[in-house]
Write a protein that holds these residues in place. Sequence first.
Motif, PDB file in Angstrom:
ATOM      1  N   ARG A   1     -40.127  20.034 124.523  1.00  0.00           N
ATOM      2  CA  ARG A   1     -39.669  18.655 124.642  1.00  0.00           C
ATOM      3  C   ARG A   1     -38.791  18.554 125.883  1.00  0.00           C
ATOM      4  NH1 ARG A   1     -34.700  16.690 123.544  1.00  0.00           N
ATOM      5  NH2 ARG A   1     -33.109  18.081 122.663  1.00  0.00           N
ATOM      6  N   VAL A   2     -38.649  17.333 126.383  1.00  0.00           N
ATOM      7  CA  VAL A   2     -37.968  17.092 127.648  1.00  0.00           C
ATOM      8  C   VAL A   2     -36.532  16.644 127.413  1.00  0.00           C
ATOM      9  CG1 VAL A   2     -37.911  15.611 129.696  1.00  0.00           C
ATOM     10  CG2 VAL A   2     -40.087  16.538 128.874  1.00  0.00           C
ATOM     11  N   ILE A   3     -35.614  17.224 128.186  1.00  0.00           N
ATOM     12  CA  ILE A   3     -34.251  16.714 128.277  1.00  0.00           C
ATOM     13  C   ILE A   3     -34.115  16.072 129.653  1.00  0.00           C
ATOM     14  CG2 ILE A   3     -31.799  17.283 128.343  1.00  0.00           C
ATOM     15  CD1 ILE A   3     -32.328  19.691 126.623  1.00  0.00           C
ATOM     16  N   ALA A   4     -33.745  14.804 129.689  1.00  0.00           N
ATOM     17  CA  ALA A   4     -33.558  14.132 130.974  1.00  0.00           C
ATOM     18  C   ALA A   4     -32.428  14.818 131.739  1.00  0.00           C
ATOM     19  CB  ALA A   4     -33.233  12.663 130.755  1.00  0.00           C
ATOM     20  N   ALA A   5     -32.627  14.983 133.039  1.00  0.00           N
ATOM     21  CA  ALA A   5     -31.643  15.672 133.873  1.00  0.00           C
ATOM     22  C   ALA A   5     -31.525  14.947 135.201  1.00  0.00           C
ATOM     23  CB  ALA A   5     -32.052  17.125 134.086  1.00  0.00           C
ATOM     24  N   VAL A   6     -30.647  15.450 136.055  1.00  0.00           N
ATOM     25  CA  VAL A   6     -30.574  14.980 137.432  1.00  0.00           C
ATOM     26  C   VAL A   6     -31.619  15.746 138.239  1.00  0.00           C
ATOM     27  CG1 VAL A   6     -28.143  14.352 137.270  1.00  0.00           C
ATOM     28  CG2 VAL A   6     -28.767  16.673 137.917  1.00  0.00           C
ATOM     29  N   PRO A   7     -31.972  15.291 139.442  1.00  0.00           N
ATOM     30  CA  PRO A   7     -32.994  16.005 140.217  1.00  0.00           C
ATOM     31  C   PRO A   7     -32.597  17.447 140.527  1.00  0.00           C
ATOM     32  CG  PRO A   7     -32.650  13.813 141.118  1.00  0.00           C
ATOM     33  CD  PRO A   7     -31.569  14.035 140.100  1.00  0.00           C
ATOM     34  N   GLY A   8     -33.576  18.335 140.439  1.00  0.00           N
ATOM     35  CA  GLY A   8     -33.399  19.714 140.880  1.00  0.00           C
ATOM     36  C   GLY A   8     -32.557  20.605 140.006  1.00  0.00           C
ATOM     37  N   PRO A   9     -32.774  20.642 138.675  1.00  0.00           N
ATOM     38  CA  PRO A   9     -32.045  21.600 137.817  1.00  0.00           C
ATOM     39  C   PRO A   9     -32.614  23.004 137.990  1.00  0.00           C
ATOM     40  CG  PRO A   9     -33.631  20.378 136.494  1.00  0.00           C
ATOM     41  CD  PRO A   9     -33.718  19.816 137.891  1.00  0.00           C
ATOM     42  N   GLU A  10     -32.206  23.677 139.077  1.00  0.00           N
ATOM     43  CA  GLU A  10     -32.905  24.884 139.542  1.00  0.00           C
ATOM     44  C   GLU A  10     -32.552  26.144 138.780  1.00  0.00           C
ATOM     45  OE1 GLU A  10     -33.888  28.325 142.122  1.00  0.00           O
ATOM     46  OE2 GLU A  10     -31.928  27.739 141.360  1.00  0.00           O
ATOM     47  N   ASP A  11     -31.316  26.291 138.308  1.00  0.00           N
ATOM     48  CA  ASP A  11     -30.938  27.516 137.616  1.00  0.00           C
ATOM     49  C   ASP A  11     -30.150  27.180 136.354  1.00  0.00           C
ATOM     50  OD1 ASP A  11     -30.903  30.216 137.147  1.00  0.00           O
ATOM     51  OD2 ASP A  11     -29.385  30.709 138.638  1.00  0.00           O
ATOM     52  N   ILE A  12     -30.287  28.056 135.359  1.00  0.00           N
ATOM     53  CA  ILE A  12     -29.627  27.873 134.067  1.00  0.00           C
ATOM     54  C   ILE A  12     -29.082  29.221 133.618  1.00  0.00           C
ATOM     55  CG2 ILE A  12     -29.914  27.195 131.641  1.00  0.00           C
ATOM     56  CD1 ILE A  12     -32.339  25.515 132.522  1.00  0.00           C
ATOM     57  N   VAL A  13     -27.834  29.245 133.185  1.00  0.00           N
ATOM     58  CA  VAL A  13     -27.251  30.444 132.608  1.00  0.00           C
ATOM     59  C   VAL A  13     -26.583  30.049 131.303  1.00  0.00           C
ATOM     60  CG1 VAL A  13     -25.077  30.208 133.894  1.00  0.00           C
ATOM     61  CG2 VAL A  13     -25.778  32.450 133.055  1.00  0.00           C
ATOM     62  N   ILE A  14     -26.695  30.914 130.289  1.00  0.00           N
ATOM     63  CA  ILE A  14     -26.230  30.565 128.945  1.00  0.00           C
ATOM     64  C   ILE A  14     -25.077  31.464 128.519  1.00  0.00           C
ATOM     65  CG2 ILE A  14     -26.877  30.465 126.498  1.00  0.00           C
ATOM     66  CD1 ILE A  14     -29.671  29.653 127.355  1.00  0.00           C
ATOM     67  N   ASP A  15     -24.017  30.825 128.035  1.00  0.00           N
ATOM     68  CA  ASP A  15     -22.911  31.528 127.390  1.00  0.00           C
ATOM     69  C   ASP A  15     -23.274  31.607 125.904  1.00  0.00           C
ATOM     70  OD1 ASP A  15     -20.546  32.324 126.147  1.00  0.00           O
ATOM     71  OD2 ASP A  15     -19.264  31.226 127.536  1.00  0.00           O
ATOM     72  N   HIS A  16     -23.839  32.739 125.498  1.00  0.00           N
ATOM     73  CA  HIS A  16     -24.347  32.864 124.131  1.00  0.00           C
ATOM     74  C   HIS A  16     -23.219  32.851 123.103  1.00  0.00           C
ATOM     75  CE1 HIS A  16     -28.642  33.691 125.006  1.00  0.00           C
ATOM     76  NE2 HIS A  16     -28.155  34.117 126.167  1.00  0.00           N
TER      77      HIS A  16
ATOM     78  N   GLY B   1     -22.140  29.177 123.022  1.00  0.00           N
ATOM     79  CA  GLY B   1     -23.213  28.214 122.806  1.00  0.00           C
ATOM     80  C   GLY B   1     -23.213  27.098 123.829  1.00  0.00           C
ATOM     81  N   ILE B   2     -23.061  27.460 125.102  1.00  0.00           N
ATOM     82  CA  ILE B   2     -23.086  26.474 126.187  1.00  0.00           C
ATOM     83  C   ILE B   2     -24.057  26.941 127.258  1.00  0.00           C
ATOM     84  CG2 ILE B   2     -21.755  25.302 127.991  1.00  0.00           C
ATOM     85  CD1 ILE B   2     -19.266  25.692 126.316  1.00  0.00           C
ATOM     86  N   ALA B   3     -24.925  26.052 127.690  1.00  0.00           N
ATOM     87  CA  ALA B   3     -25.815  26.331 128.818  1.00  0.00           C
ATOM     88  C   ALA B   3     -25.285  25.601 130.042  1.00  0.00           C
ATOM     89  CB  ALA B   3     -27.235  25.874 128.511  1.00  0.00           C
TER      90      ALA B   3
ATOM     91  N   ILE C   1     -22.687  21.063 138.669  1.00  0.00           N
ATOM     92  CA  ILE C   1     -22.936  21.928 137.522  1.00  0.00           C
ATOM     93  C   ILE C   1     -22.848  21.055 136.275  1.00  0.00           C
ATOM     94  CG2 ILE C   1     -22.223  23.968 136.236  1.00  0.00           C
ATOM     95  CD1 ILE C   1     -23.165  24.614 139.058  1.00  0.00           C
ATOM     96  N   TYR C   2     -23.836  21.212 135.404  1.00  0.00           N
ATOM     97  CA  TYR C   2     -23.905  20.434 134.169  1.00  0.00           C
ATOM     98  C   TYR C   2     -23.940  21.401 132.991  1.00  0.00           C
ATOM     99  CZ  TYR C   2     -25.005  16.708 137.417  1.00  0.00           C
ATOM    100  OH  TYR C   2     -24.946  15.812 138.457  1.00  0.00           O
ATOM    101  N   ALA C   3     -23.575  20.905 131.833  1.00  0.00           N
ATOM    102  CA  ALA C   3     -23.559  21.749 130.642  1.00  0.00           C
ATOM    103  C   ALA C   3     -24.372  21.099 129.533  1.00  0.00           C
ATOM    104  CB  ALA C   3     -22.130  21.989 130.175  1.00  0.00           C
ATOM    105  N   ILE C   4     -24.875  21.947 128.636  1.00  0.00           N
ATOM    106  CA  ILE C   4     -25.560  21.500 127.422  1.00  0.00           C
ATOM    107  C   ILE C   4     -24.874  22.184 126.246  1.00  0.00           C
ATOM    108  CG2 ILE C   4     -27.739  21.394 126.151  1.00  0.00           C
ATOM    109  CD1 ILE C   4     -29.193  21.778 128.848  1.00  0.00           C
ATOM    110  N   ASP C   5     -24.438  21.414 125.283  1.00  0.00           N
ATOM    111  CA  ASP C   5     -23.800  21.967 124.085  1.00  0.00           C
ATOM    112  C   ASP C   5     -24.889  22.423 123.121  1.00  0.00           C
ATOM    113  OD1 ASP C   5     -22.329  22.651 121.885  1.00  0.00           O
ATOM    114  OD2 ASP C   5     -21.496  20.643 121.526  1.00  0.00           O
TER     115      ASP C   5
END
Length: 367
Positions: A45-60, A63-65, A89-93
């Motif tokens: 499924r899609v999460i709307a984002a800003v243009p160019g979400p090129e890299d993602i790192v997760i704090d396991h 629980g934050i991406a 930089i953006y975060a996902i809970d």
Amino acid sequence: MSKRWQIAGYALLALVIIVSVLAWRFLSAAGYFTAINQEIPADCRVIAAVPGPEDIVIDHARGIAYVSAYDRRAVQGGAPGSEAIRGGIYAIDLNAPESEWALYPVTPTAPADFRPHGIDLHVGADGARRLFAVSHPAAGHEVVEIFDIADDGTLSHAASVTDPLFVSLNDVAAAGPDSFYTTNDHASKNGLHQLFSNLLLLRNTNVVYHDGAAARVAADRFGLANGIAISADGAQVYVADLMSMSLHVFDRDPATGDLRGVDMARLGTGIDNIDVQPDGSLLIGAHPKLIDFLGHAGDPAALSPSQVVRVEPGANGGGKAGTIYLNLGTEISGISVAAGYGDLMLLGQVFEPEVLVCTQSKELKAW
């Protein structure tokens, strides 16, 4: 026919042969002859984002991406006002219900000239957290920005690190609160030099180690050094070589930061960012047809196939690898990263304003 014309004819024939061989080598490396027989789907499924979400790192643990993004297509196109474009930089809970996952900004106001690329997270023995981000400021110099992370996940700027060895940075791997490895994906900022390096498949890119005080080359002779990551125990470093379609494995000396090459696997696809999962396996976003990716960079309507490769390193070297997701570009085009979180994975891409949340299969398939 005179001898002069014979020599000219032989020279022309030799030139045609050389150019043909070089073109064949480049097109082969760029996936032009690659056939994709079938897609390997996942439930996404899609999460709307800003243009160019090129890299993602997760704090396991928390629980934050964290997502690195900026509008590369607008910057590269030189649109009016593009010099003022700032990324973030953006975060996902991830503690929220999965149906409610959404991006929210956590970037501080400093630095003002911030265009992030690869990012990584460092968690100290005392629990202190720092986010490292490669940045390509409009001013033109290459920077690794370091941010302190508060308990609520927001960022405050801690340091800007530059060095003459930072030529064309791509990704960063945190080795300590102030030390890191970073990849140069080209040996020059000059566009013509970059073009010929790519066409000739020159192995002139490298990995640079910064110990907090000074930088030095830690590994070199990559075709295009791209993603980089450190194993959870800090004993190994993984480097993605996009043009050589190879994953390089290095033993790391934690005391000195020195790297020693111990393994290399040709994965047959243009591998990008690397995510090390808690179980030690790697997820790698990949471009099976780099020619299509180049087309997608200039035209959003031109689709670029997207692939996720899972690598399970062996305890004593070797291991196994296979594809767990492959899409022709209709679901996600120009993938750059797959970050694992339990039975799910978050997929980022170089240009489009979407992050995908997909099921993560453990079944490794050929493609």
